[in-house]
Design a protein around this motif. Structure first.
Motif, PDB file in Angstrom:
ATOM      1  N   LEU A 300       0.831  -1.199   0.000  1.00  0.00           N
ATOM      2  CA  LEU A 300       0.000   0.000   0.000  1.00  0.00           C
ATOM      3  C   LEU A 300       0.868   1.252   0.000  1.00  0.00           C
ATOM      4  CD1 LEU A 300      -2.943   1.009   0.159  1.00  0.00           C
ATOM      5  CD2 LEU A 300      -2.755   0.901   2.660  1.00  0.00           C
ATOM      6  N   VAL A 301       1.932   1.242   0.789  1.00  0.00           N
ATOM      7  CA  VAL A 301       2.862   2.371   0.812  1.00  0.00           C
ATOM      8  C   VAL A 301       3.470   2.590  -0.568  1.00  0.00           C
ATOM      9  CG1 VAL A 301       5.087   3.176   1.686  1.00  0.00           C
ATOM     10  CG2 VAL A 301       3.417   2.205   3.263  1.00  0.00           C
ATOM     11  N   GLN A 302       3.895   1.492  -1.218  1.00  0.00           N
ATOM     12  CA  GLN A 302       4.535   1.611  -2.526  1.00  0.00           C
ATOM     13  C   GLN A 302       3.604   2.212  -3.562  1.00  0.00           C
ATOM     14  OE1 GLN A 302       7.938   0.653  -3.011  1.00  0.00           O
ATOM     15  NE2 GLN A 302       7.654   0.705  -0.803  1.00  0.00           N
ATOM     16  N   VAL A 303       2.374   1.731  -3.619  1.00  0.00           N
ATOM     17  CA  VAL A 303       1.417   2.226  -4.614  1.00  0.00           C
ATOM     18  C   VAL A 303       1.121   3.705  -4.379  1.00  0.00           C
ATOM     19  CG1 VAL A 303      -0.947   2.029  -5.465  1.00  0.00           C
ATOM     20  CG2 VAL A 303       0.398  -0.039  -5.005  1.00  0.00           C
ATOM     21  N   LEU A 304       0.870   4.075  -3.127  1.00  0.00           N
ATOM     22  CA  LEU A 304       0.554   5.471  -2.827  1.00  0.00           C
ATOM     23  C   LEU A 304       1.767   6.380  -2.989  1.00  0.00           C
ATOM     24  CD1 LEU A 304      -1.805   5.013   0.252  1.00  0.00           C
ATOM     25  CD2 LEU A 304      -2.440   5.740  -2.057  1.00  0.00           C
ATOM     26  N   ALA A 305       2.979   5.831  -2.777  1.00  0.00           N
ATOM     27  CA  ALA A 305       4.186   6.641  -2.927  1.00  0.00           C
ATOM     28  C   ALA A 305       4.396   7.068  -4.372  1.00  0.00           C
ATOM     29  CB  ALA A 305       5.405   5.882  -2.420  1.00  0.00           C
ATOM     30  N   VAL A 306       3.971   6.243  -5.329  1.00  0.00           N
ATOM     31  CA  VAL A 306       4.062   6.634  -6.735  1.00  0.00           C
ATOM     32  C   VAL A 306       3.219   7.883  -6.964  1.00  0.00           C
ATOM     33  CG1 VAL A 306       3.567   5.959  -9.112  1.00  0.00           C
ATOM     34  CG2 VAL A 306       4.476   4.272  -7.502  1.00  0.00           C
ATOM     35  N   ALA A 307       1.956   7.819  -6.540  1.00  0.00           N
ATOM     36  CA  ALA A 307       1.066   8.976  -6.701  1.00  0.00           C
ATOM     37  C   ALA A 307       1.548  10.158  -5.872  1.00  0.00           C
ATOM     38  CB  ALA A 307      -0.357   8.591  -6.302  1.00  0.00           C
ATOM     39  N   GLY A 308       2.019   9.881  -4.645  1.00  0.00           N
ATOM     40  CA  GLY A 308       2.483  10.953  -3.779  1.00  0.00           C
ATOM     41  C   GLY A 308       3.679  11.690  -4.337  1.00  0.00           C
ATOM     42  N   ALA A 309       4.637  10.943  -4.911  1.00  0.00           N
ATOM     43  CA  ALA A 309       5.825  11.576  -5.486  1.00  0.00           C
ATOM     44  C   ALA A 309       5.441  12.478  -6.652  1.00  0.00           C
ATOM     45  CB  ALA A 309       6.822  10.512  -5.934  1.00  0.00           C
ATOM     46  N   LEU A 310       4.575  11.987  -7.541  1.00  0.00           N
ATOM     47  CA  LEU A 310       4.171  12.791  -8.698  1.00  0.00           C
ATOM     48  C   LEU A 310       3.334  13.993  -8.265  1.00  0.00           C
ATOM     49  CD1 LEU A 310       3.276   9.899 -11.173  1.00  0.00           C
ATOM     50  CD2 LEU A 310       5.374  11.271 -11.102  1.00  0.00           C
ATOM     51  N   ALA A 311       2.435  13.786  -7.285  1.00  0.00           N
ATOM     52  CA  ALA A 311       1.583  14.882  -6.813  1.00  0.00           C
ATOM     53  C   ALA A 311       2.411  15.965  -6.123  1.00  0.00           C
ATOM     54  CB  ALA A 311       0.522  14.343  -5.866  1.00  0.00           C
ATOM     55  N   MET A 312       3.386  15.554  -5.298  1.00  0.00           N
ATOM     56  CA  MET A 312       4.208  16.556  -4.621  1.00  0.00           C
ATOM     57  C   MET A 312       5.122  17.278  -5.608  1.00  0.00           C
ATOM     58  SD  MET A 312       5.030  14.830  -0.893  1.00  0.00           S
ATOM     59  CE  MET A 312       6.110  16.199  -0.440  1.00  0.00           C
ATOM     60  N   GLY A 313       5.489  16.593  -6.696  1.00  0.00           N
ATOM     61  CA  GLY A 313       6.241  17.270  -7.748  1.00  0.00           C
ATOM     62  C   GLY A 313       5.428  18.397  -8.364  1.00  0.00           C
ATOM     63  N   ARG A 314       4.118  18.169  -8.553  1.00  0.00           N
ATOM     64  CA  ARG A 314       3.242  19.218  -9.075  1.00  0.00           C
ATOM     65  C   ARG A 314       3.046  20.340  -8.047  1.00  0.00           C
ATOM     66  NH1 ARG A 314       0.480  14.449 -10.950  1.00  0.00           N
ATOM     67  NH2 ARG A 314       0.722  14.232 -13.218  1.00  0.00           N
ATOM     68  N   LEU A 315       2.911  19.953  -6.776  1.00  0.00           N
ATOM     69  CA  LEU A 315       2.790  20.971  -5.737  1.00  0.00           C
ATOM     70  C   LEU A 315       4.022  21.865  -5.694  1.00  0.00           C
ATOM     71  CD1 LEU A 315       1.213  18.953  -2.774  1.00  0.00           C
ATOM     72  CD2 LEU A 315       0.137  20.783  -4.100  1.00  0.00           C
ATOM     73  N   ALA A 316       5.187  21.276  -5.931  1.00  0.00           N
ATOM     74  CA  ALA A 316       6.423  22.054  -5.912  1.00  0.00           C
ATOM     75  C   ALA A 316       6.431  23.100  -7.019  1.00  0.00           C
ATOM     76  CB  ALA A 316       7.634  21.124  -6.044  1.00  0.00           C
ATOM     77  N   ARG A 317       5.815  22.785  -8.158  1.00  0.00           N
ATOM     78  CA  ARG A 317       5.749  23.778  -9.234  1.00  0.00           C
ATOM     79  C   ARG A 317       4.896  24.978  -8.822  1.00  0.00           C
ATOM     80  NH1 ARG A 317       5.342  19.213 -12.818  1.00  0.00           N
ATOM     81  NH2 ARG A 317       3.088  19.521 -13.090  1.00  0.00           N
ATOM     82  N   ALA A 318       3.924  24.737  -7.957  1.00  0.00           N
ATOM     83  CA  ALA A 318       3.036  25.822  -7.532  1.00  0.00           C
ATOM     84  C   ALA A 318       3.559  26.563  -6.301  1.00  0.00           C
ATOM     85  CB  ALA A 318       1.643  25.269  -7.245  1.00  0.00           C
ATOM     86  N   PHE A 319       4.126  25.820  -5.347  1.00  0.00           N
ATOM     87  CA  PHE A 319       4.505  26.422  -4.070  1.00  0.00           C
ATOM     88  C   PHE A 319       6.014  26.432  -3.813  1.00  0.00           C
ATOM     89  CE2 PHE A 319       0.241  24.582  -3.510  1.00  0.00           C
ATOM     90  CZ  PHE A 319      -0.462  25.729  -3.164  1.00  0.00           C
ATOM     91  N   GLY A 320       6.795  25.754  -4.639  1.00  0.00           N
ATOM     92  CA  GLY A 320       8.228  25.650  -4.425  1.00  0.00           C
ATOM     93  C   GLY A 320       8.584  24.388  -3.653  1.00  0.00           C
ATOM     94  N   SER A 321       9.794  23.892  -3.889  1.00  0.00           N
ATOM     95  CA  SER A 321      10.234  22.644  -3.255  1.00  0.00           C
ATOM     96  C   SER A 321      10.311  22.776  -1.734  1.00  0.00           C
ATOM     97  CB  SER A 321      11.610  22.243  -3.793  1.00  0.00           C
ATOM     98  OG  SER A 321      11.582  22.056  -5.182  1.00  0.00           O
ATOM     99  N   ARG A 322      10.873  23.875  -1.258  1.00  0.00           N
ATOM    100  CA  ARG A 322      11.092  24.036   0.177  1.00  0.00           C
ATOM    101  C   ARG A 322       9.780  24.016   0.937  1.00  0.00           C
ATOM    102  NH1 ARG A 322      11.220  28.834   2.833  1.00  0.00           N
ATOM    103  NH2 ARG A 322      12.250  28.977   4.874  1.00  0.00           N
ATOM    104  N   ARG A 323       8.798  24.782   0.486  1.00  0.00           N
ATOM    105  CA  ARG A 323       7.514  24.824   1.188  1.00  0.00           C
ATOM    106  C   ARG A 323       6.818  23.461   1.144  1.00  0.00           C
ATOM    107  NH1 ARG A 323       4.718  30.556  -0.667  1.00  0.00           N
ATOM    108  NH2 ARG A 323       6.203  31.947   0.379  1.00  0.00           N
ATOM    109  N   THR A 324       6.933  22.770   0.024  1.00  0.00           N
ATOM    110  CA  THR A 324       6.288  21.462  -0.095  1.00  0.00           C
ATOM    111  C   THR A 324       6.933  20.461   0.850  1.00  0.00           C
ATOM    112  OG1 THR A 324       5.831  21.965  -2.429  1.00  0.00           O
ATOM    113  CG2 THR A 324       5.578  19.682  -1.730  1.00  0.00           C
TER     114      THR A 324
END
Length: 451
Positions: A300-324
């Motif tokens: 379950l961790v592995q499957v969600l980590a795929v989505a989490g990594a990609l989603a946080m990558g998108r969040l970083a484009r909006a808010f920056g890496s440090r804030r994310t």
């Protein structure tokens, strides 16, 4: 006015196509080696090596490696710490050699295949051979750490600043996807071992060995696609081996903000790595959960980590890496703190904890790697990433050590798990104090629009 072309193709398009080809090859090393972290380190080896150590223990529950009394339940955690100490010695040598010669691929191949061979050798871990298991764990963990120094150091070379968050996140997503795929096969083998005519112990050993075979086989892809580059510094500009690394560490004093980031990362990542390596031991020994439940939780961790990594990558484009990253550390604190209160034998609550971990795990790691790549002076990628890897794996000995000591002193894994919250809280405070834009400028690199 016409545009210069090479064979009818614009040079920019040719360079972009070559960069994409290298990036795709680079992703596949995460695909290759992450199976070790998932199936071996996170799921099977901790509980299995602990059971082997307990089988070899005396009537008081102690084993005696080199004559030192060690509680059998702490042997795995102590061995992880020892592997980190070995890695600390070897990583700077590899990083310095890579930057001095520019020949990263042969070094990457050597480290990867030593680690893969040690992992495949875990098939022979049976009976009371806890010392064999400890030795193979030390070799495999140290080899993985060295290979990751070289692998990570490619990131600034294959991705321009505006692409790094996305490229780093995709790499982690590839790794977690491979981990999920192989773990599903492992779960099938483990739960159906009677159908295959093998014992439970043999099924575990097959799962361990298969990770080594997978690691070695898919390492061929990055070795074919990545290319070595000429060093950007003259060969005589640096001293060989450890002397070069010592000189680099002294030189890093000119970049105090880069060192400040490394300190913050060292602290919060210590907590992340300890959760990864000790979660299955906590689930099996403290919560009394079966191996199948642990495998499903990690899957379950592995499957969600795929989505989490990609989603946080998108969040970083909006808010920056440090804030994310800072937001993810708040989530880590809440999740691990809640882990202390999990009721014994409750699989649904353990799965809930796995969901929380999975959603932040990949993104925290991916964005930390890409953020650090902006803080590295050109030509010193492998050396600086050896320092980063010490923070990532090499300096993550304190968490497992505290975890093992807490159990040795109290006999309770709950006390050990709750102690990890301090790593995330302190890491948040330290990272919040780093002015990353100024750190990028100080390293002589262009500052992205959001970071």
């Amino acid at each position: 006015m016409g545009t210069d072309t090479v064979g009818g193709v614009a040079p920019e398009a040719t360079a972009r196509a070559e960069r994409r080809r290298e990036q795709r090859g680079w992703y596949f090393y995460d695909w290759a080696c992450s199976v070790y972290s998932t199936s071996v380190l996170t799921v099977f080896l901790g509980p299995y090596l602990t059971s082997v150590a307990k089988a070899a223990a005396d009537e008081d529950g102690f084993v005696h490696p080199l004559g030192v009394p060690v509680r059998a339940g702490s042997f795995f955690a102590y061995t992880v710490s020892l592997s980190v100490i070995v890695a600390i010695v070897v990583m700077p040598l590899a990083g310095a050699a890579a930057d001095r010669t520019g020949r990263k691929k042969p070094l990457l191949a050597t480290a990867a295949y030593i680690g893969a061979a040690a992992t495949a050798g875990m098939f022979f871990l049976d009976g009371e051979r806890y010392l064999l298991g400890g030795a193979l764990l030390v070799v495999a963990n140290a080899a993985l750490a060295v290979s990751m120094v070289l692998y990570n150091s490619y990131l600034p070379q294959i991705a321009p600043p505006e692409e790094r968050d996305a490229v780093s996140s995709r790499g982690w997503a590839f790794g977690y996807a491979a981990g999920a795929l192989v773990l599903m096969a492992n779960l099938w083998l483990y739960t159906s071992h009677d159908t295959f005519g093998v014992s439970e112990s043999t099924a575990v050993r097959l799962c361990l060995a298969s990770a080594g075979v997978w690691w070695g086989a898919f390492t061929l892809v990055p070795l074919r696609r990545l290319r070595d580059r000429r060093p950007t510094r003259a060969p005589g500009a640096t001293a060989p081996g450890l002397r070069q690394f010592v000189a680099t560490m002294k030189g890093m004093r000119r970049y105090p903000l880069t060192l400040s980031f490394l300190l913050a990362y060292l602290v919060y990542n210590d907590g992340v790595q300890t959760v990864i390596s000790q979660a299955s031991v906590y689930g099996s020994e403290e919560l009394g959960l079966g191996q199948s439940t642990l495998i499903v939780a990690v899957l379950l961790v592995q499957v969600l980590a795929v989505a989490g990594a990609l989603a946080m990558g998108r969040l970083a484009r909006a808010f920056g890496s440090r804030r994310t990253i800072l937001g993810s550390l708040v989530a880590w604190t809440v999740t691990i703190g809640a882990g202390y209160f999990l009721p014994k034998g409750s699989a649904p609550w353990f799965f809930t904890l796995a969901v929380g971990i999975g959603l932040v795990l990949g993104g925290t790691q991916a964005l930390s790697r890409s953020l650090f790549s902006h803080l590295v002076p050109a030509g010193k990628e492998a050396e600086y990433f050896s320092a980063y890897e010490m923070s990532d794996r090499g300096m993550s000995w304190l968490g497992p050590l505290v975890f093992g000591l807490a159990y040795q002193l109290t006999g309770s894994y709950r006390d050990a798990i709750v102690s990890l919250v301090v790593f995330f809280v302190l890491g948040f405070v330290l990272l919040a104090r780093v002015p990353v834009r100024q750190a990028v400028r100080d390293a002589g690199n262009p500052v992205p629009a959001r970071i």
